[in-house]
Design a protein around this motif. Sequence first.
Motif, PDB file in Angstrom:
ATOM      1  N   ALA A  13       0.730  -1.114   0.045  1.00  0.00           N
ATOM      2  CA  ALA A  13       0.150   0.023  -0.083  1.00  0.00           C
ATOM      3  C   ALA A  13       0.842   1.451   0.010  1.00  0.00           C
ATOM      4  O   ALA A  13       0.743   2.149  -0.564  1.00  0.00           O
ATOM      5  N   ARG A  14       2.172   1.257   1.001  1.00  0.00           N
ATOM      6  CA  ARG A  14       3.066   2.409   0.782  1.00  0.00           C
ATOM      7  C   ARG A  14       3.519   2.928  -0.674  1.00  0.00           C
ATOM      8  O   ARG A  14       3.509   3.743  -1.143  1.00  0.00           O
ATOM      9  N   ALA A  15       3.937   1.838  -1.201  1.00  0.00           N
ATOM     10  CA  ALA A  15       4.534   1.729  -2.678  1.00  0.00           C
ATOM     11  C   ALA A  15       3.540   2.404  -3.700  1.00  0.00           C
ATOM     12  O   ALA A  15       3.636   3.404  -4.590  1.00  0.00           O
ATOM     13  N   VAL A  16       2.334   2.001  -3.488  1.00  0.00           N
ATOM     14  CA  VAL A  16       0.873   2.475  -4.392  1.00  0.00           C
ATOM     15  C   VAL A  16       0.483   3.938  -4.033  1.00  0.00           C
ATOM     16  O   VAL A  16       0.647   4.768  -5.125  1.00  0.00           O
ATOM     17  N   CYS A  17       0.679   4.255  -2.685  1.00  0.00           N
ATOM     18  CA  CYS A  17       0.628   5.781  -2.282  1.00  0.00           C
ATOM     19  C   CYS A  17       1.670   6.641  -3.050  1.00  0.00           C
ATOM     20  O   CYS A  17       1.412   7.725  -3.633  1.00  0.00           O
ATOM     21  N   GLU A  18       3.110   6.129  -2.906  1.00  0.00           N
ATOM     22  CA  GLU A  18       3.927   6.811  -3.545  1.00  0.00           C
ATOM     23  C   GLU A  18       4.004   6.888  -5.159  1.00  0.00           C
ATOM     24  O   GLU A  18       4.076   8.097  -5.708  1.00  0.00           O
ATOM     25  N   ALA A  19       3.532   5.892  -5.653  1.00  0.00           N
ATOM     26  CA  ALA A  19       3.379   5.986  -7.122  1.00  0.00           C
ATOM     27  C   ALA A  19       2.291   6.756  -7.443  1.00  0.00           C
ATOM     28  O   ALA A  19       2.269   7.398  -8.687  1.00  0.00           O
ATOM     29  N   MET A  20       1.109   7.073  -6.768  1.00  0.00           N
ATOM     30  CA  MET A  20       0.081   7.885  -6.946  1.00  0.00           C
ATOM     31  C   MET A  20       0.163   9.078  -6.622  1.00  0.00           C
ATOM     32  O   MET A  20      -0.615  10.200  -6.303  1.00  0.00           O
ATOM     33  N   ASP A  21       1.436   9.627  -6.003  1.00  0.00           N
ATOM     34  CA  ASP A  21       1.735  11.002  -5.313  1.00  0.00           C
ATOM     35  C   ASP A  21       0.928  11.306  -4.185  1.00  0.00           C
ATOM     36  O   ASP A  21       0.601  12.520  -4.110  1.00  0.00           O
ATOM     37  N   VAL A  22       0.343  10.367  -3.328  1.00  0.00           N
ATOM     38  CA  VAL A  22      -0.508  10.777  -2.283  1.00  0.00           C
ATOM     39  C   VAL A  22       0.738  10.649  -1.091  1.00  0.00           C
ATOM     40  O   VAL A  22       1.850  10.167  -0.852  1.00  0.00           O
ATOM     41  N   GLU A  23       0.257  11.831  -0.378  1.00  0.00           N
ATOM     42  CA  GLU A  23       1.087  12.018   0.948  1.00  0.00           C
ATOM     43  C   GLU A  23       1.151  10.719   1.913  1.00  0.00           C
ATOM     44  O   GLU A  23       0.033  10.166   2.197  1.00  0.00           O
ATOM     45  N   ILE A  24       2.416  10.429   2.099  1.00  0.00           N
ATOM     46  CA  ILE A  24       2.710   9.244   3.048  1.00  0.00           C
ATOM     47  C   ILE A  24       2.355   9.454   4.374  1.00  0.00           C
ATOM     48  O   ILE A  24       3.105   9.893   5.286  1.00  0.00           O
ATOM     49  N   GLU A  25       1.329   9.180   4.724  1.00  0.00           N
ATOM     50  CA  GLU A  25       0.876   9.184   6.345  1.00  0.00           C
ATOM     51  C   GLU A  25      -0.105   7.936   6.390  1.00  0.00           C
ATOM     52  O   GLU A  25      -0.558   7.295   5.599  1.00  0.00           O
ATOM     53  N   PRO A  26      -0.084   7.566   7.826  1.00  0.00           N
ATOM     54  CA  PRO A  26      -0.827   6.216   8.175  1.00  0.00           C
ATOM     55  C   PRO A  26      -2.145   6.321   7.684  1.00  0.00           C
ATOM     56  O   PRO A  26      -2.581   5.057   7.290  1.00  0.00           O
ATOM     57  N   ASN A  27      -2.801   7.315   7.881  1.00  0.00           N
ATOM     58  CA  ASN A  27      -4.409   7.249   7.353  1.00  0.00           C
ATOM     59  C   ASN A  27      -4.396   7.158   5.989  1.00  0.00           C
ATOM     60  O   ASN A  27      -5.289   6.393   5.364  1.00  0.00           O
ATOM     61  N   ASN A  28      -3.520   7.895   5.049  1.00  0.00           N
ATOM     62  CA  ASN A  28      -3.616   7.654   3.654  1.00  0.00           C
ATOM     63  C   ASN A  28      -3.214   6.079   3.315  1.00  0.00           C
ATOM     64  O   ASN A  28      -3.787   5.382   2.230  1.00  0.00           O
ATOM     65  N   ILE A  29      -2.243   5.746   3.801  1.00  0.00           N
ATOM     66  CA  ILE A  29      -1.741   4.322   3.643  1.00  0.00           C
ATOM     67  C   ILE A  29      -2.719   3.427   3.946  1.00  0.00           C
ATOM     68  O   ILE A  29      -3.044   2.429   3.169  1.00  0.00           O
ATOM     69  N   ASN A  30      -3.434   3.294   5.110  1.00  0.00           N
ATOM     70  CA  ASN A  30      -4.589   2.618   5.509  1.00  0.00           C
ATOM     71  C   ASN A  30      -5.867   2.556   4.510  1.00  0.00           C
ATOM     72  O   ASN A  30      -6.319   1.592   4.144  1.00  0.00           O
ATOM     73  N   SER A  31      -6.142   3.958   3.990  1.00  0.00           N
ATOM     74  CA  SER A  31      -7.033   3.909   3.155  1.00  0.00           C
ATOM     75  C   SER A  31      -6.830   3.385   1.724  1.00  0.00           C
ATOM     76  O   SER A  31      -7.852   2.595   1.354  1.00  0.00           O
ATOM     77  N   VAL A  32      -5.648   3.353   1.536  1.00  0.00           N
ATOM     78  CA  VAL A  32      -5.281   2.657   0.189  1.00  0.00           C
ATOM     79  C   VAL A  32      -5.207   1.231   0.229  1.00  0.00           C
ATOM     80  O   VAL A  32      -5.861   0.448  -0.599  1.00  0.00           O
ATOM     81  N   ARG A  33      -4.809   0.939   1.479  1.00  0.00           N
ATOM     82  CA  ARG A  33      -4.946  -0.736   1.632  1.00  0.00           C
ATOM     83  C   ARG A  33      -6.338  -1.295   1.787  1.00  0.00           C
ATOM     84  O   ARG A  33      -6.425  -2.258   1.253  1.00  0.00           O
ATOM     85  N   LEU A  34      -7.237  -0.487   2.284  1.00  0.00           N
ATOM     86  CA  LEU A  34      -8.734  -0.818   2.363  1.00  0.00           C
ATOM     87  C   LEU A  34      -9.159  -0.929   0.878  1.00  0.00           C
ATOM     88  O   LEU A  34      -9.898  -1.860   0.769  1.00  0.00           O
TER      89      LEU A  34
END
Length: 58
Positions: A13-34
């Motif tokens: 999920a963290r790598a997906v956030c990075e690829a999508m230029d989403v700010e790396i924060e726990p809430n964003n990572i959890n949202s992407v994971r879900l």
Amino acid sequence: MAVFATPDAPLRARAVCEAMDVEIEPNNINSVRLKLKWLVERGILVETEQGSFTQPRP
């Protein structure tokens, strides 16, 4: 889905956030994971290991 078009290895999920230029924060990572798990439930992605996601291979 373009994030999964090129990688040879499953993404976390963290790598997906990075690829999508989403700010790396726990809430964003959890949202992407879900969202990734939701895509797994629908057969769009596959979870190869716990927390590692990729497109199914034909």
